[in-house]
Design an enzyme around this catalytic site. Structure first.
Site, short mmCIF file in Angstrom:
data_model
loop_
_atom_site.label_atom_id
_atom_site.label_comp_id
_atom_site.label_asym_id
_atom_site.label_seq_id
_atom_site.Cartn_x
_atom_site.Cartn_y
_atom_site.Cartn_z
N SER A 133 0.85 -1.18 0.00
CA SER A 133 0.00 0.00 0.00
C SER A 133 0.89 1.23 0.00
O SER A 133 2.05 1.17 0.42
CB SER A 133 -0.88 0.00 1.25
OG SER A 133 -1.51 1.26 1.45
N TYR A 146 -1.87 -0.47 10.76
CA TYR A 146 -1.91 -0.94 9.38
C TYR A 146 -0.62 -0.58 8.65
O TYR A 146 -0.01 -1.43 7.98
CB TYR A 146 -3.12 -0.32 8.66
CG TYR A 146 -3.22 -0.67 7.19
CD1 TYR A 146 -3.38 -1.99 6.79
CD2 TYR A 146 -3.17 0.32 6.21
CE1 TYR A 146 -3.47 -2.32 5.44
CE2 TYR A 146 -3.27 -0.01 4.87
CZ TYR A 146 -3.42 -1.33 4.49
OH TYR A 146 -3.50 -1.64 3.15
#
Length: 274
Positions: A133, A146
């Protein structure tokens, strides 16, 4: 000989779009998900096999990899896509939730990598594509857990790429920005399940509405756009180390080079405006 790929997390979003894209390119696809009912329609396509796979279960990993090697004799590509986003201020996320986040997003891919590498080394060929990501390159408030898992994936992939190069194996990272998918539904549920300390309400006002930070809004990209880069990385004889996908991901790449004091100032301003 047809090329083969094992993909995790195919029930929706990037995983499902990637399975479809590989099938369109006539790869033999092993599409996996925790619940095969979610991928039954994929199994109806020629060249697609479906299997139950929970990446946190070592027995599941071994079973699926052994099945693929028994049936196909090779694994040309592994796509580590399964994952989810645990958002929230670091203090408000329980240790159990942090452990679960890393089990799925880091230890899961590690289990798959360990399982497929011996066969790839024997053939001196193969590609491992890890879906990361933009938040694996630059962390923002409310994404610490995350981002931590994705930073770990980035570091592990960078080391692995140079460890396996001599065996003819490639490692590539896919770094999308916000994606139009069910991922945002999971984000909302993760935020809603936090035991809030009451100290970070200004951050919740920015993150509670995921659309406000890109999910489904400006800058969000279709899963198919990410899938195209997944297939490109798998098909290339010399894949790039990183594939930032979408405008926010590409901006994030540049954001890494901001001095820390300037980046911190941006978030201080955002907090005041929020």
């Amino acid at each position: 000989m047809e090329r083969t790929v094992l993909i995790t997390g195919c029930s929706s979003g990037i995983g499902r779009a990637s399975a479809e894209a590989f099938l369109d390119e006539e790869w033999t696809v092993y599409a996996t998900a925790r619940n095969t009912a979610d991928i039954e329609t994929l199994g109806e396509r020629e060249g697609c096999r479906i299997a139950t796979l929970d990446v946190t279960d070592g027995d599941d990993v071994e079973r699926v990899v052994d099945r693929m090697l028994d049936e196909e004799g090779r694994i040309d590509c592994l796509v580590n896509n399964a994952g989810y986003g645990q958002l929230g201020p670091v203090e408000d996320v329980s240790s159990d939730a942090v452990r679960e986040q890393f089990d799925v997003n880091v230890f899961g891919p590690h289990r798959l990598i360990k399982a497929v590498l011996p066969a790839m080394r024997r053939r001196e060929d193969g590609t491992i594509v890890n879906v990361s990501s933009v938040l694996g390159r630059i962390a923002v408030p409310g994404t610490g857990v995350y981002s931590g898992s994705k930073f770990a994936m980035e570091g592990m992939s960078d080391a692995l790429r140079n460890e396996v190069r001599e065996y003819g194996i490639d490692v590539a990272l896919i770094e999308p920005g916000p994606v139009d998918s069910m991922f945002e539904d999971r984000v909302e549920s993760e935020l809603g399940g936090l035991d809030r300390s009451g100290a970070y309400e200004s951050f919740y006002s920015l993150y509670e509405d995921y659309d406000a930070v890109g999910g489904g809004g400006v800058g969000a990209i279709a899963p198919e756009e990410v899938a195209a880069d997944v297939v490109n990385a798998a098909s290339s004889t010399e894949p790039a180390a990183r594939y930032p996908v979408g405008p926010i991901a590409k901006a994030g790449e540049l954001g890494r080079y901001l001095p820390t004091w300037l980046a911190d100032g941006v978030w201080s301003l955002a907090k005041k405006l929020g």
